[in-house]
Design a protein around this motif. Structure first.
Motif, PDB file in Angstrom:
ATOM      1  N   GLY A  17     120.273 -21.107 114.226  1.00  0.00           N
ATOM      2  CA  GLY A  17     120.631 -21.210 112.813  1.00  0.00           C
ATOM      3  C   GLY A  17     121.201 -19.903 112.275  1.00  0.00           C
ATOM      4  N   PRO A  18     121.330 -19.819 110.949  1.00  0.00           N
ATOM      5  CA  PRO A  18     121.971 -18.648 110.345  1.00  0.00           C
ATOM      6  C   PRO A  18     121.165 -17.359 110.504  1.00  0.00           C
ATOM      7  CG  PRO A  18     121.129 -20.142 108.654  1.00  0.00           C
ATOM      8  CD  PRO A  18     120.991 -20.854 109.954  1.00  0.00           C
ATOM      9  N   GLU A  64     129.973 -22.464 114.412  1.00  0.00           N
ATOM     10  CA  GLU A  64     131.027 -21.500 114.730  1.00  0.00           C
ATOM     11  C   GLU A  64     130.716 -20.103 114.192  1.00  0.00           C
ATOM     12  OE1 GLU A  64     135.902 -21.279 114.430  1.00  0.00           O
ATOM     13  OE2 GLU A  64     134.838 -22.904 113.438  1.00  0.00           O
ATOM     14  N   LEU A  65     130.270 -20.038 112.935  1.00  0.00           N
ATOM     15  CA  LEU A  65     129.962 -18.746 112.311  1.00  0.00           C
ATOM     16  C   LEU A  65     128.830 -18.039 113.055  1.00  0.00           C
ATOM     17  CD1 LEU A  65     130.545 -16.805 109.942  1.00  0.00           C
ATOM     18  CD2 LEU A  65     128.818 -18.048 108.615  1.00  0.00           C
ATOM     19  N   GLU A  66     127.782 -18.801 113.394  1.00  0.00           N
ATOM     20  CA  GLU A  66     126.641 -18.224 114.120  1.00  0.00           C
ATOM     21  C   GLU A  66     127.070 -17.728 115.505  1.00  0.00           C
ATOM     22  OE1 GLU A  66     123.882 -21.451 111.761  1.00  0.00           O
ATOM     23  OE2 GLU A  66     124.230 -21.730 113.919  1.00  0.00           O
ATOM     24  N   ALA A  67     127.954 -18.481 116.155  1.00  0.00           N
ATOM     25  CA  ALA A  67     128.410 -18.112 117.506  1.00  0.00           C
ATOM     26  C   ALA A  67     129.225 -16.821 117.483  1.00  0.00           C
ATOM     27  CB  ALA A  67     129.240 -19.246 118.107  1.00  0.00           C
ATOM     28  N   ASN A  96     129.935 -10.966 118.323  1.00  0.00           N
ATOM     29  CA  ASN A  96     130.974 -10.010 117.891  1.00  0.00           C
ATOM     30  C   ASN A  96     132.352 -10.324 118.460  1.00  0.00           C
ATOM     31  OD1 ASN A  96     129.361  -8.333 116.242  1.00  0.00           O
ATOM     32  ND2 ASN A  96     128.474  -7.418 118.081  1.00  0.00           N
ATOM     33  N   THR A  97     132.710 -11.599 118.462  1.00  0.00           N
ATOM     34  CA  THR A  97     134.053 -11.993 118.901  1.00  0.00           C
ATOM     35  C   THR A  97     134.555 -13.091 117.972  1.00  0.00           C
ATOM     36  OG1 THR A  97     135.336 -13.052 120.639  1.00  0.00           O
ATOM     37  CG2 THR A  97     133.006 -13.562 120.627  1.00  0.00           C
ATOM     38  N   LEU A 154     126.429 -25.418 123.002  1.00  0.00           N
ATOM     39  CA  LEU A 154     127.141 -26.341 122.115  1.00  0.00           C
ATOM     40  C   LEU A 154     127.443 -25.605 120.822  1.00  0.00           C
ATOM     41  CD1 LEU A 154     125.228 -28.148 123.999  1.00  0.00           C
ATOM     42  CD2 LEU A 154     125.344 -29.836 122.206  1.00  0.00           C
ATOM     43  N   ILE A 155     128.725 -25.507 120.473  1.00  0.00           N
ATOM     44  CA  ILE A 155     129.124 -24.868 119.220  1.00  0.00           C
ATOM     45  C   ILE A 155     129.784 -25.917 118.327  1.00  0.00           C
ATOM     46  CG2 ILE A 155     130.487 -23.035 118.135  1.00  0.00           C
ATOM     47  CD1 ILE A 155     130.406 -21.525 120.825  1.00  0.00           C
ATOM     48  N   THR A 156     129.151 -26.197 117.191  1.00  0.00           N
ATOM     49  CA  THR A 156     129.702 -27.219 116.294  1.00  0.00           C
ATOM     50  C   THR A 156     130.828 -26.602 115.454  1.00  0.00           C
ATOM     51  OG1 THR A 156     128.026 -26.743 114.596  1.00  0.00           O
ATOM     52  CG2 THR A 156     127.510 -28.486 116.173  1.00  0.00           C
ATOM     53  N   LEU A 157     131.916 -27.356 115.302  1.00  0.00           N
ATOM     54  CA  LEU A 157     133.113 -26.859 114.605  1.00  0.00           C
ATOM     55  C   LEU A 157     133.458 -27.722 113.391  1.00  0.00           C
ATOM     56  CD1 LEU A 157     135.329 -26.365 117.816  1.00  0.00           C
ATOM     57  CD2 LEU A 157     133.911 -24.640 116.699  1.00  0.00           C
ATOM     58  N   GLY A 158     132.443 -28.292 112.752  1.00  0.00           N
ATOM     59  CA  GLY A 158     132.696 -29.136 111.574  1.00  0.00           C
ATOM     60  C   GLY A 158     133.542 -30.338 111.931  1.00  0.00           C
TER      61      GLY A 158
END
Length: 300
Positions: A164-165, A189-192, A197-198, A217-221
């Motif tokens: 999470g955040p 995406e923001l958390e990833a 730092n990329t 798994l990275i969720t992208l909305g």
């Protein structure tokens, strides 16, 4: 078919306020509407597992006090129960401010859910489960060590970790211990990108996978989900959704992934279903959906 999932985390009171936009410091705004419901990552995940008919235990402490009383009553109404009851403090609550475009901002007042204790786990019939869900909020709290000790003592469980955040706030030593358990990571995406730092999702997925030695798994909305599994990058697209609010979207998504995996599906199959379920969740107010809405989402 898997055995089922222990859902470790919080059941909290969510106070949802609808506003035009987040107020600036020193200003005064009116809310257009307010509702109160049970939320918390673990509760939202457990609710999806219940819809799928998967065996689970909602391992979320219920304290003593005004908020705990509301939560206990609502859990019973929704057909959930938690084996963890505490006398010494109340549950927390979350003020969820939902702007006109559906974006949400949380103000969390922590309670008993941040103070997990080792002895709570002793009554848990671990043999009845093969997976466990953990949220970053509880890991960050002072009870995080008790959760990690439990996981380290039961390494046969597949860990699904949704930081999470709070991902960049969690003590690096705790993160290191968590990653050593080879969890399947689920984050947005923001958390990833902030935690690695990329700005590159592909690179972020590879860096996270290198830390955990497992699937990411990275969720992208509305674009779907970036899956990195066994060295292969896949975009699993999502259907378009009408966004009312995004509360519980990530929780319902990981809940559906766990349920589908427990039922023997591959990650791409699990994510495709999870995308449908979370599209339904963002189209309704609050973090949970009815049985009818759930069945609709499955058929979509």
């Amino acid at each position: 078919m898997g055995k089922g999932c222990i859902v470790i985390g919080a059941a909290m009171l969510d106070i949802v306020m609808e506003i035009d936009q987040i107020p600036k410091s020193g200003t005064d705004v009116y809310a257009k509407g307010q509702s109160m419901m049970v939320g918390g990552c673990a509760y939202n995940v457990a609710d999806i597992l219940k819809h799928f008919g998967v065996n689970y235990t909602l391992f979320a402490p219920i304290g003593t006090g005004m908020y705990a009383d509301f939560i206990r009553k609502e859990l019973k109404k929704a057909g959930h129960e938690s084996p963890v009851h505490c006398e010494d403090s109340d549950n927390g609550y979350c003020l969820c401010m939902v702007e006109a475009d559906g974006e949400r901002t949380f103000l969390t007042v922590p309670g008993i859910e941040c103070h997990f204790q080792e002895e709570w786990f002793s009554a848990l019939p671990v043999d009845s489960y093969d997976s466990v869900y953990v949220s970053g909020y509880e890991l960050e709290g002072e009870g995080g060590d008790a959760i990690l000790n439990f996981l380290e003592s039961n390494q046969e469980l597949t860990v699904y970790y949704a930081p999470g955040p709070r991902i960049t706030y969690i003590d690096p030593e705790k993160s290191k211990r968590m990653y050593a358990l080879h969890p399947v990571m689920h984050l947005n995406e923001l958390e990833a990108v902030t935690s690695t730092n990329t700005d590159d999702i592909t690179q972020a997925a590879e860096m996270l996978s290198k830390s955990t030695g497992n699937t990411v798994l990275i969720t992208l909305g509305k674009q779907g989900v970036h899956l990195f599994e066994k060295g292969i990058h896949t975009l699993v697209p999502s259907k378009q959704a009408t966004v009312v609010d995004t509360i519980g979207a990530g929780d319902s998504h990981i809940g559906a992934v766990i349920a589908m995996r427990t039922m023997g599906n591959s990650f791409p199959e699990a994510i495709a279903m999870a995308n449908r379920i979370s599209a339904k969740v963002v189209s309704v107010k609050g973090p949970v959906i009815t049985t009818e809405e759930f069945e609709d989402a499955k058929q979509d």
